[in-house]
Structure formats: structure tokens, C-alpha cells
Design a protein around this motif. Structure first.
Motif, PDB file in Angstrom:
ATOM      1  N   GLN A  66       0.843  -1.200   0.000  1.00  0.00           N
ATOM      2  CA  GLN A  66       0.000   0.000   0.000  1.00  0.00           C
ATOM      3  C   GLN A  66       0.874   1.245   0.000  1.00  0.00           C
ATOM      4  N   ASP A  67       1.938   1.192   0.829  1.00  0.00           N
ATOM      5  CA  ASP A  67       2.857   2.334   0.899  1.00  0.00           C
ATOM      6  C   ASP A  67       3.444   2.613  -0.471  1.00  0.00           C
ATOM      7  N   ASP A  68       3.879   1.525  -1.151  1.00  0.00           N
ATOM      8  CA  ASP A  68       4.456   1.690  -2.491  1.00  0.00           C
ATOM      9  C   ASP A  68       3.446   2.352  -3.407  1.00  0.00           C
ATOM     10  N   ALA A  69       2.204   1.792  -3.400  1.00  0.00           N
ATOM     11  CA  ALA A  69       1.153   2.317  -4.271  1.00  0.00           C
ATOM     12  C   ALA A  69       0.883   3.775  -3.941  1.00  0.00           C
ATOM     13  N   LEU A  70       0.832   4.047  -2.600  1.00  0.00           N
ATOM     14  CA  LEU A  70       0.569   5.418  -2.165  1.00  0.00           C
ATOM     15  C   LEU A  70       1.669   6.356  -2.626  1.00  0.00           C
ATOM     16  N   SER A  80       9.247  -5.363 -10.460  1.00  0.00           N
ATOM     17  CA  SER A  80       8.962  -6.231  -9.310  1.00  0.00           C
ATOM     18  C   SER A  80       8.081  -5.521  -8.300  1.00  0.00           C
ATOM     19  N   THR A  81       7.026  -4.852  -8.761  1.00  0.00           N
ATOM     20  CA  THR A  81       6.209  -4.065  -7.834  1.00  0.00           C
ATOM     21  C   THR A  81       5.195  -4.879  -7.061  1.00  0.00           C
ATOM     22  N   GLY A  82       4.910  -6.110  -7.494  1.00  0.00           N
ATOM     23  CA  GLY A  82       3.815  -6.847  -6.876  1.00  0.00           C
ATOM     24  C   GLY A  82       2.513  -6.614  -7.620  1.00  0.00           C
ATOM     25  N   ALA A  83       2.507  -5.620  -8.513  1.00  0.00           N
ATOM     26  CA  ALA A  83       1.340  -5.408  -9.382  1.00  0.00           C
ATOM     27  C   ALA A  83       1.567  -6.195 -10.672  1.00  0.00           C
ATOM     28  N   GLY A 122      -3.622   0.818  -9.539  1.00  0.00           N
ATOM     29  CA  GLY A 122      -5.007   0.408  -9.311  1.00  0.00           C
ATOM     30  C   GLY A 122      -5.700  -0.032 -10.589  1.00  0.00           C
ATOM     31  N   SER A 123      -5.564   0.750 -11.658  1.00  0.00           N
ATOM     32  CA  SER A 123      -6.131   0.341 -12.949  1.00  0.00           C
ATOM     33  C   SER A 123      -4.995   0.221 -13.945  1.00  0.00           C
ATOM     34  N   SER A 173      -9.840   4.937 -17.900  1.00  0.00           N
ATOM     35  CA  SER A 173      -9.816   4.055 -16.732  1.00  0.00           C
ATOM     36  C   SER A 173      -9.108   2.753 -17.033  1.00  0.00           C
ATOM     37  N   TRP A 174      -8.766   2.517 -18.306  1.00  0.00           N
ATOM     38  CA  TRP A 174      -8.173   1.221 -18.654  1.00  0.00           C
ATOM     39  C   TRP A 174      -7.333   1.428 -19.908  1.00  0.00           C
TER      40      TRP A 174
END
Lengths: 253, 408
Positions: free
Chosen positions: A77-81, B261-264, B286-287, B308-309
Motif C-alpha cells: 500500500q505504501d508503495d502504491a501510495l 517487481s512491484t507486486g502489481a 489500481g487500474s 480508466s483502462w
């Protein structure tokens, strides 16, 4: 443990002199029975205790796992934030720059947040010069970098820095000068550009990437030992960054 | 040098050197295809046929340039053809009408059964008079279910001429084969195949008819291969480290390196024309949005702020145009093709109201692009100029045709 001590007591009791009368024996037998009962109780208690300890242990393991996961989630979350915050910051500074421009340009400002697609082609004729010179110069420099016009891009980033030495994009411009030299294969100049970034913009968010790239550049120059120093610095100072992960990989291939 | 937008071309009907039907047939095809090719280049104006038929018949060996000047032509393209024993010979000559000066004279010969080839060759030769590379002999790879096996999910990779003619099948393995990507020399196609159950990246040598598995021994799923502009490296998305990340390896699959390597979820890499940067799709904010990074996986910037995409980026391979086409969901539920300027981040929307349009890919010159459009199960391949002023659906044949990749 408790059980064995109790049994030792029973053995001593049985070793009493032979003159002991039947009554005594009877009493002793009763005592033994009582003791055996106590031992059983103690054993039960011990087992209960062990079960309780195991249960507590399990709970603790569960809680640990939960905490670890929560921490991981939190880090993501911190990374995303941070990403979102940085993007937001970039947008704000971009808007600030645009607003600082004289009125005619500001009037033609295409609101970026609501900037829908311009249906059927480019912007109208009045919109074209909307970007203020600072942003325009910065964009032009990147456009030239992307074209492979590295010398021109270096000039333009320098020009940007001369005119705008302390915007949110100034450290980026300095970073890009290193990138231009790197792409040209002028590795010494690339290192010098990144060194200047470290000196002039010590709070730049480009530091982890620049320091890692300096390591890569040193490796290309065959200066592996110095490269390792840079990678170590990246790991120590920016352990959670993308550059930090890559530097760790470099140190432990 | 012919300048863009200035010259007015006259392409009169090809003159057969013999009166037989075969010669006239080749001539008809050459005229029709050459006109279509040069019009598609979107660089010249043309004298309408009605005006050309208004002037006296031309002696192809000795044209009266005054006639042509009179109807506003500035460049005259003369073609002639004949067929002898199944072998066609086609000539093309290009003159400046003003001076009568000859700028180009070529003669081609080959089997008479596919005369389109001569016209494509002639068009590309005319284009050598401009500063641009012609598009007429380029090929488009695509995915189709036209040869599906009943009861199995089968899609194969095909290639066709840029105008949709002469489709040929490349893969024959009765599984899912998707996401083709050309090598810059036009000899190989990277693609994703499920032939072993798991999605892996393969590289097909299309003229040798064999495929090499690049990722099968690495574990995880691999998607979206993209060969670098110098043909030496290949980027793709792989889940081998647990999460879908962008990886880069040598073109033979060796020395893979993880870039993100962000986890996304990170996928759909595309190379910049200099090979110094890679754009890709990431869900990190997020998107799905388009991001750009260097080939170390650093200096990551988000490129798209509208919609949005945003997915399937394709970096224009011409250094002249710093732009990336992508699949965008803008106002409504459908997808459209959009193009973002990499420096100013200004977005232009190319398609609208054609159902959904997805998977853009640029021609090597960067002056045209292809994508697939469809509604429901009907998907066909479209080509367009880079501003989207003319969008043409190709006669790509039966089945659901999608994921085009424009090659050399």
C-alpha cells in the motif's frame, strides 16, 4: 517430571523397617492410593498445561503470520501510495508551472484531469502553444532523447536547468543528462552527470535509480569494485526501492 | 525527390504489350493494385480517372506530356505488361510531367499467377523517390480461429500481405497460439503458445518452418513477447518469480533478467525505436495504465492519465514520431485505439463507434497502423493512417481475426 518425584517418595516409604504393623501397611497403602490419585491429577494437569502451551503457541504463530501479511500489505500500500503521491505531485507542479504563465497561455490551458480525448485528431489551432516554455523545453528534450538525438537533448536539458534550476523537474533534467550520455556510450560523462545530481539535488527521488545506474556504468567501464560500492550504497540507503532490489541481485547473483 | 502532398499522380491503365487475355489480366491487376498501394501511402494527390479518360489515348513509349499537364498531373506512372508461357514481365516508368524527365524505370518478371506482387514491388520502388519507406510489400501477422478443431480452443498464427491478400498459416499445433510479434528482419515471429498446456513464448523461423521454446524450462506463464529493434533481445511478461513481471532475455531466451517487481501485474512490453526504453502496461496504481522505463527497469514514469483502462502499448517504430498507440477505454464500455505523444502526453483518439478496437501495431515506417475491431464474436483486422483519417477493414478471410502485428 512431577510424577517421577512422587514415585521416588513411594519407594522410600516402602523401605521402612520390618516392625511396621499391618495398620501402618494399610495406612501406607491408603497413602499410596492417595498419592497415585495425586500423580494422575498432576499428570492430567501437566497434559492440560502442555495442551494450553501448544494452543498459545499456535495462536502466536497465527498472529505472527497475520502480522507479517499485514506488514506486507502495508508495504505494498505504501508503495502504491508513494507512486500515487508522486504522480499527484508531478501533476500539481505541472499545473503550478502552467498557472504561473501569462494570462493568454493560461486561458488556453487544457484542464489535464478532465482532458478527454480530442475526438478525430489533434488539438485545435488555439491549443497548440498552451504548454509553458518550461514544460515545453523539458518535453522537447525528452522527445529528442527518444529520437536518439542525444546531443540535442543534453543541450535542451542544460537549457532547462539554466532557466529552471529548482522546479520539481530540475533533478529529473539532471538525471536525464546522465541517461543521454549513457545512451551515447559516453560513460565517464554519464557518471559525472549523476554525480552532479547527487551534489545539486540531494533530496531528489531519482537518487536510487541514478546511483544504481552509476554502478551499471562503472561496470561497463570495467571498474567492478567501484560498481559494487555503489550497489552496496543503494541497498543500504534505499532498501525498499526497485533499485535496491536490483542492487541486491547484483551483490548476490 | 518527390515531396509529400505536393505532387499530383496520374496512373493511367496499364498497356498490355500483347492482346491475349493473360497479358490483359496481369495489366488489370497491376493497374488496380498499384493505384491502391500508392493511395494507401497517403502522401500524394491523384488525377481522377474521369479526367484521364478525357484526354486522347496515350502512346506508352512516347507520352504527350502536354496532355497530362493539361489535366493537372505532375507525375505520370506508366505501366506495361505481357505474359509468355506463364511468365509475366511488368515494366514501370515514372516521369515528371513538367520536364518529361524520367525518374524511374524498372522491369520485373515472375510467375503470372500472382500479379499483385509486381504492383507492390512497383509501388515500393516509386516510394524510393520519397523520403519514406514503402508499405506495399510489408506483411501483417495475426491470430485466427478459422482452422479451429471442434471442441478445442484452437487459434493459429497467420501472415498476410498488408492489404489482406494471400493469407498463409504459420503455426500448425491445434492449441492456442496468440500475440504474434515480428522480428525486425521479417524472418521470425515471436508468439505465445499453449501447445504444452502452459503459455510459453516461442520464436518461429517462418521460412524454415520451426519454432523454438524460449521460456518452457523457466516455469510460470509467459506472455506478450516483443523483439528489440536490433533483433538481439526479447522482452516478455512472465510469472516465473511469482508475479507477472517484465523480463528481458537474449533473443535465444538466454540470460533472462527481471525488470519490474512491484507486486502489481506488469505486461505488454514494447520497445522504443532506439531500444533504450520499454513501455508496458502496469496495474500498480489500481487500474491498468501505460508506463515507460529504461531497459534496466528503472526511471519508471506513468504515461497515460486519461481513461480508466489503458493497455497493449505499441511504440511507433519511427524516431520521427515520438508516440505510443494503445488500447484505451475512454468514455464508454468499449475499447478504442488512442495515441499518446510521449513528450507532451497529449492523447488523440483514433477509432470511435466501431464496436471495440484493440491491439494496435505500427507499420515499420510508423506512418500507418493496424488493429482489430469487433462486436460480439465478429473480429476483423483494420488498417489506418497514423492520424486515423482513413480506416479500412481488411478482407482477412473467415473466422475471428485479431491481434495483428505489422511486420517488415
Amino acid at each position: 517430571m512431577i510424577g517421577r518425584f512422587a514415585l521416588a517418595g513411594v519407594v522410600i516409604a516402602l523401605a521402612t523397617p520390618a516392625w511396621a504393623v499391618n495398620k501402618d501397611i494399610e495406612r501406607l497403602q491408603m497413602q499410596i492410593a492417595a498419592l497415585q490419585g495425586q500423580i494422575a491429577d498432576l499428570q492430567r494437569t501437566a497434559e492440560d498445561n502442555q495442551r494450553e502451551i501448544k494452543r498459545l503457541g499456535d495462536t502466536l504463530t497465527e498472529q505472527n503470520a497475520f502480522l507479517r501479511k499485514a506488514l506486507q500489505d502495508r508495504r505494498l500500500q505504501d508503495d502504491a501510495l508513494q507512486t500515487a503521491l508522486k504522480e499527484f505531485g508531478d501533476r500539481v507542479s505541472e499545473l503550478e508551472e502552467r498557472l504561473q504563465q501569462p494570462a493568454p497561455a493560461a486561458a488556453a490551458l487544457p484542464a489535464p484531469a478532465a482532458a478527454g480525448p480530442e475526438a478525430g485528431g489533434g488539438p485545435g489551432p488555439g491549443l497548440a502553444p498552451a504548454a509553458p516554455p518550461s514544460r515545453e523545453l523539458y518535453s522537447q528534450a525528452y522527445a529528442d532523447y527518444a529520437r536518439g538525438n542525444y546531443d540535442l537533448a543534453i543541450q535542451e536539458y542544460r537549457e532547462y536547468l539554466r532557466n529552471y534550476p529548482s522546479t520539481d523537474l530540475s533533478d529529473n533534467a539532471q538525471y536525464w543528462i546522465g541517461e543521454c550520455y549513457f545512451s551515447k556510450g559516453r560513460y565517464d560523462d554519464a557518471i559525472e552527470a549523476w554525480n552532479q545530481l547527487f551534489r545539486d539535488y540531494p533530496a531528489s527521488d531519482k537518487l536510487p535509480d541514478a546511483r544504481y545506474k552509476k554502478g551499471v556504468t562503472l561496470e561497463r567501464l570495467g571498474r567492478r569494485r567501484e560498481a559494487l560500492v555503489e550497489y552496496r550504497a543503494v541497498v543500504e540507503r534505499y532498501p525498499n526501492s526497485e533499485a535496491g532490489r536490483k542492487a541486491r541481485e547484483k551483490l548476490n547473483p | 525527390m518527390i515531396q509529400e502532398g505536393v505532387q499530383r499522380f496520374a496512373i493511367p491503365d496499364c498497356g498490355p504489350r500483347k492482346g491475349d487475355e493473360a497479358s490483359r489480366e496481369v495489366c488489370r491487376a497491376v493497374t488496380q493494385v498499384l493505384r491502391a498501394d500508392l493511395q494507401f501511402e497517403n502522401l500524394f494527390k491523384f488525377v481522377p480517372q474521369s479526367l484521364m479518360s478525357a484526354i486522347p489515348p496515350m502512346d506508352p513509349e512516347n507520352p504527350n506530356f502536354a496532355d497530362w499537364k493539361g489535366i493537372g498531373a505532375s507525375v505520370l506512372v506508366i505501366t506495361r505488361a505481357q505474359v509468355t508461357g506463364g511468365e509475366a514481365t511488368v515494366e514501370v516508368r515514372v516521369h515528371f510531367v513538367d520536364t518529361g524527365q524520367s525518374m524511374l524505370a524498372k522491369r520485373y518478371s515472375g510467375p503470372a499467377d500472382n500479379p499483385r506482387v509486381f504492383a507492390h514491388q512497383a509501388s515500393d520502388d516509386v516510394m524510393t523517390l520519397t523520403q519514406y519507406r514503402g508499405v506495399a510489400r510489408t506483411k501483417i501477422a495475426f491470430v485466427s480461429d478459422r482452422d479451429r478443431v471442434p471442441g478445442r480452443a484452437t487459434k493459429e498464427i497467420y501472415i498476410m500481405d498488408y492489404d489482406g491478400y494471400n493469407p498463409r498459416r504459420v503455426t500448425v499445433n491445434r492449441s492456442l497460439n496468440i500475440l504474434p510479434n515480428w522480428s525486425p528482419d521479417g524472418r521470425s515471429l515471436a508468439y505465445v503458445s499453449y501447445r504444452r498446456g502452459n503459455p510459453d513464448v516461442f520464436v518461429a523461423s517462418i521460412y524454415e518452418g520451426r519454432s523454438a521454446d524460449l521460456t518452457g524450462d523457466k516455469g510460470g506463464a509467459a506472455f506478450a513477447p516483443a523483439i528489440s529493434p536490433d533483433g538481439k533481445r526479447i522482452a516478455y511478461a512472465s510469472s516465473r518469480a511469482g508475479n507477472m513481471d517484465i523480463w528481458v532475455a537474449n533473443i535465444d531466451g538466454s540470460s533472462p533478467r527481471r525488470l519490474t517487481s512491484t507486486g502489481a501485474l506488469d505486461t505488454a512490453p514494447t520497445w522504443s525505436p532506439t531500444g533504450q526504453e520499454i513501455a508496458f502496461t502496469s496495474g500498480r496504481s489500481g487500474s491498468p495504465q501505460i508506463y515507460v522505463m529504461d531497459t534496466e527497469g528503472l526511471n519508471v514514469r506513468r504515461l497515460t492519465n486519461v481513461g480508466s483502462w489503458n493497455d497493449a502499448p505499441a511504440w511507433n517504430p519511427s524516431k520521427q514520431f515520438g508516440e505510443i498507440a494503445y488500447t484505451a477505454r475512454l468514455e464508454n464500455r468499449t475499447f478504442d485505439i488512442a495515441v499518446v505523444d510521449i513528450a507532451t502526453r497529449q492523447v488523440r483518439q483514433l477509432t470511435q463507434g466501431r464496436g471495440s478496437c484493440e491491439y494496435p501495431s505500427w507499420a515499420p515506417s510508423g506512418r500507418h497502423l493496424t488493429f482489430a475491431c469487433g462486436r460480439g464474436g465478429k473480429w476483423q483486422i483494420a488498417v489506418a493512417d497514423r492520424l486515423g483519417q482513413t480506416i479500412t477493414m481488411l478482407p482477412a478471410g473467415p473466422g475471428k481475426n485479431e491481434q495483428p502485428d505489422w511486420g517488415p
